[in-house]
Write an enzyme that holds these catalytic residues in place. Structure first.
Site, PDB file in Angstrom:
ATOM      1  N   CYS A 116       0.873  -1.182   0.000  1.00 21.53           N
ATOM      2  CA  CYS A 116       0.000   0.000   0.000  1.00 21.53           C
ATOM      3  C   CYS A 116       0.908   1.229   0.000  1.00 21.53           C
ATOM      4  O   CYS A 116       2.134   1.110   0.149  1.00 21.53           O
ATOM      5  CB  CYS A 116      -0.880  -0.004   1.242  1.00 21.53           C
ATOM      6  SG  CYS A 116       0.096   0.071   2.751  1.00 21.53           S
ATOM      7  N   HIS A 164       5.260  -6.435   8.316  1.00 23.42           N
ATOM      8  CA  HIS A 164       4.990  -7.837   8.652  1.00 23.42           C
ATOM      9  C   HIS A 164       5.255  -8.729   7.450  1.00 23.42           C
ATOM     10  O   HIS A 164       4.345  -9.355   6.917  1.00 23.42           O
ATOM     11  CB  HIS A 164       3.532  -7.989   9.114  1.00 23.42           C
ATOM     12  CG  HIS A 164       3.293  -7.447  10.476  1.00 23.42           C
ATOM     13  ND1 HIS A 164       2.102  -6.943  10.891  1.00 23.42           N
ATOM     14  CD2 HIS A 164       4.129  -7.332  11.535  1.00 23.42           C
ATOM     15  CE1 HIS A 164       2.197  -6.537  12.144  1.00 23.42           C
ATOM     16  NE2 HIS A 164       3.425  -6.754  12.549  1.00 23.42           N
ATOM     17  N   HIS A 201       3.020   1.699  11.587  1.00 25.34           N
ATOM     18  CA  HIS A 201       1.970   1.692  12.621  1.00 25.34           C
ATOM     19  C   HIS A 201       2.130   2.766  13.684  1.00 25.34           C
ATOM     20  O   HIS A 201       1.221   3.009  14.463  1.00 25.34           O
ATOM     21  CB  HIS A 201       2.010   0.366  13.400  1.00 25.34           C
ATOM     22  CG  HIS A 201       1.608  -0.792  12.598  1.00 25.34           C
ATOM     23  ND1 HIS A 201       2.125  -2.055  12.771  1.00 25.34           N
ATOM     24  CD2 HIS A 201       0.706  -0.889  11.613  1.00 25.34           C
ATOM     25  CE1 HIS A 201       1.564  -2.870  11.925  1.00 25.34           C
ATOM     26  NE2 HIS A 201       0.704  -2.197  11.207  1.00 25.34           N
ATOM     27  N   GLU A 246      -0.593  -0.358  16.475  1.00 22.66           N
ATOM     28  CA  GLU A 246      -1.162   0.921  16.032  1.00 22.66           C
ATOM     29  C   GLU A 246      -2.118   1.479  17.093  1.00 22.66           C
ATOM     30  O   GLU A 246      -2.122   2.684  17.388  1.00 22.66           O
ATOM     31  CB  GLU A 246      -1.914   0.750  14.699  1.00 22.66           C
ATOM     32  CG  GLU A 246      -2.482   2.064  14.205  1.00 22.66           C
ATOM     33  CD  GLU A 246      -3.418   1.915  13.016  1.00 22.66           C
ATOM     34  OE1 GLU A 246      -3.175   1.049  12.157  1.00 22.66           O
ATOM     35  OE2 GLU A 246      -4.400   2.669  12.963  1.00 22.66           O
ATOM     36  N   THR A 250      -6.853   2.281  11.651  1.00 20.83           N
ATOM     37  CA  THR A 250      -6.960   2.494  10.196  1.00 20.83           C
ATOM     38  C   THR A 250      -7.421   1.249   9.429  1.00 20.83           C
ATOM     39  O   THR A 250      -8.030   1.365   8.379  1.00 20.83           O
ATOM     40  CB  THR A 250      -5.617   2.954   9.603  1.00 20.83           C
ATOM     41  OG1 THR A 250      -4.615   2.007   9.962  1.00 20.83           O
ATOM     42  CG2 THR A 250      -5.216   4.327  10.058  1.00 20.83           C
ATOM     43  N   CYS A 280      -8.531   3.479   6.716  1.00 20.99           N
ATOM     44  CA  CYS A 280      -7.779   3.682   5.468  1.00 20.99           C
ATOM     45  C   CYS A 280      -8.413   2.839   4.355  1.00 20.99           C
ATOM     46  O   CYS A 280      -8.669   1.652   4.540  1.00 20.99           O
ATOM     47  CB  CYS A 280      -6.345   3.250   5.709  1.00 20.99           C
ATOM     48  SG  CYS A 280      -5.447   2.943   4.203  1.00 20.99           S
ATOM     49  N   SER A 329       0.966 -11.401   9.448  1.00 24.09           N
ATOM     50  CA  SER A 329       0.267 -10.188   9.000  1.00 24.09           C
ATOM     51  C   SER A 329      -1.246 -10.356   9.129  1.00 24.09           C
ATOM     52  O   SER A 329      -1.852 -11.225   8.483  1.00 24.09           O
ATOM     53  CB  SER A 329       0.646  -9.896   7.538  1.00 24.09           C
ATOM     54  OG  SER A 329      -0.340  -9.096   6.926  1.00 24.09           O
ATOM     55  N   SER A 342       1.880  -5.712   2.999  1.00 20.88           N
ATOM     56  CA  SER A 342       3.313  -5.770   3.294  1.00 20.88           C
ATOM     57  C   SER A 342       4.069  -6.710   2.352  1.00 20.88           C
ATOM     58  O   SER A 342       5.226  -7.021   2.590  1.00 20.88           O
ATOM     59  CB  SER A 342       3.526  -6.268   4.724  1.00 20.88           C
ATOM     60  OG  SER A 342       2.817  -5.484   5.628  1.00 20.88           O
TER      61      SER A 342
HETATM   62  S1  SF4 Z   1      -2.871   3.188   6.976  1.00 21.22           S
HETATM   63 FE1  SF4 Z   1      -1.845   1.220   6.885  1.00 21.22          FE
HETATM   64  S2  SF4 Z   1      -2.854   0.160   5.166  1.00 21.22           S
HETATM   65 FE2  SF4 Z   1      -3.354   2.353   4.983  1.00 21.22          FE
HETATM   66  S3  SF4 Z   1      -1.796   3.167   3.574  1.00 21.22           S
HETATM   67 FE3  SF4 Z   1      -1.092   3.482   5.685  1.00 21.22          FE
HETATM   68  S4  SF4 Z   1       0.189   1.699   6.116  1.00 21.22           S
HETATM   69 FE4  SF4 Z   1      -1.061   1.198   4.333  1.00 21.22          FE
END
Ligand code: SF4
Length: 297
Positions: free
Chosen positions: A17, A45, A77, A134, A170, A197, A225, A268
């Site tokens: 991501c 992860h 995180h 997180e 998120t 997210c 993960s 990841s």
């Molecule tokens: S919040 Fe987590 S899943 Fe979303 S872009 Fe950021 S690292 Fe990636």
């Protein structure tokens, strides 16, 4: 002429991501400039990618107090507020902040709500997993005003006097957040800050769509993960699915009587692992055909 190769399709949004890609780029840039580079715990992860970064000199650090000099990369995180402050006090250490901007946004909301005079007496509900790094970091920004709620059952049992502010981990699903909000709204006045997210959700939707069209789906990512494990779960509800970490986990017998294979990967999982696995799978049908023709002779 009919092809002996399997049809292999990679899902949209498979792999890194935005936040993870940014963290890995920052780590590689830093390793190119400095000799002592550390991450606080594994940066992502994915054991194979972490091992690749270790070969580039990026070491995993468990106790930051032992570092006198060097760069410390903060993972996507985030880390608890007090630990961040302590790191900043060590003048020999250069902090490389790879915390994902979406995670940071949630931390800033919690920080602001906990110090804002109008919100001073309101509890901040964090919808998420209590033990996730997180969430632990997010709560640390809340000046003891945060309470974590994981599910509907906990929302039913929750008791408080005043109005509530709500933020989310998120990677939570919108369903869980909405269900908890619905329960709390019956008894409290709420303000909801949706900090979910979209990257996780987009990946899950694309994988589910692909899983409906193929005979088998391979989900690639670290067994440690959470988002990859959830992806495998979603796919297994639609078709046969296997969760693997690397090319070595593939078993030829999975592909007997299979014509189409889907591939998806957690946030990841690097592109090089997806590519290796795609190539191995693409040639498997050839291998099966060769074995069969030998048996006939
Ligand atoms: S919040 Fe987590 S899943 Fe979303 S872009 Fe950021 S690292 Fe990636």
């Amino acid at each position: 002429m009919k092809s002996n190769l399997l049809k292999v399709k990679i899902s949209d949004n498979a792999g890194f991501c935005f936040g993870v890609r940014r963290a890995i780029n920052l780590a590689e840039e830093t390793a190119g400039k400095e000799c002592k580079v550390y991450t606080l715990g594994p940066i992502i992860h994915n054991p194979q990618e972490v091992a690749r970064l270790e070969k580039r000199g990026i070491k995993i650090l468990n106790d930051p107090k032992r570092v006198k000099r060097g760069s410390i990369i903060l993972r996507t995180h985030g880390i608890p507020f007090n630990l961040h402050k302590k790191l900043e006090e060590n003048k020999g250490v250069n902090i490389i902040d790879a915390v994902c901007p979406f995670v940071k946004k949630a931390q800033n909301i919690v920080k602001q709500l906990s110090s804002d005079i109008k919100s001073k007496n309101k509890t901040i509900i964090v919808v998420g997993e209590k033990v996730h790094p997180e969430v632990i970091a997010l709560v640390s920004y809340g000046n003891d005003k945060c309470i974590v709620i994981e599910n509907e059952e906990e929302a039913q049992k929750f008791k408080d006097k005043g109005d509530l502010n709500i933020v989310s981990q998120t990677t939570q699903t919108p369903e869980n957040l909405n269900n908890i909000v619905k329960i709390l709204r019956k008894r409290y006045k709420l303000k909801v800050y949706n900090t979910i997210c979209k990257a996780t959700l987009d990946r899950q939707k694309a994988a589910e769509k692909l899983a409906k069209k193929v005979d088998l789906i391979i989900v690639i990512g670290g067994k440690n993960s959470d988002n990859t494990t959830r992806l495998a779960q979603i796919c297994s509800e639609k078709t046969k699915a296997y969760h693997i970490e690397s090319v070595d986990d593939i078993k030829e017998k999975w592909f007997k009587n299979i014509n189409s294979v889907g591939l998806t990967a957690g946030a990841s999982t690097p592109a090089w692992i997806i590519e290796e696995i795609k190539n191995k799978i693409k040639n498997i049908k050839k291998v099966i055909m060769k074995v069969k023709s030998k048996e006939k002779k």
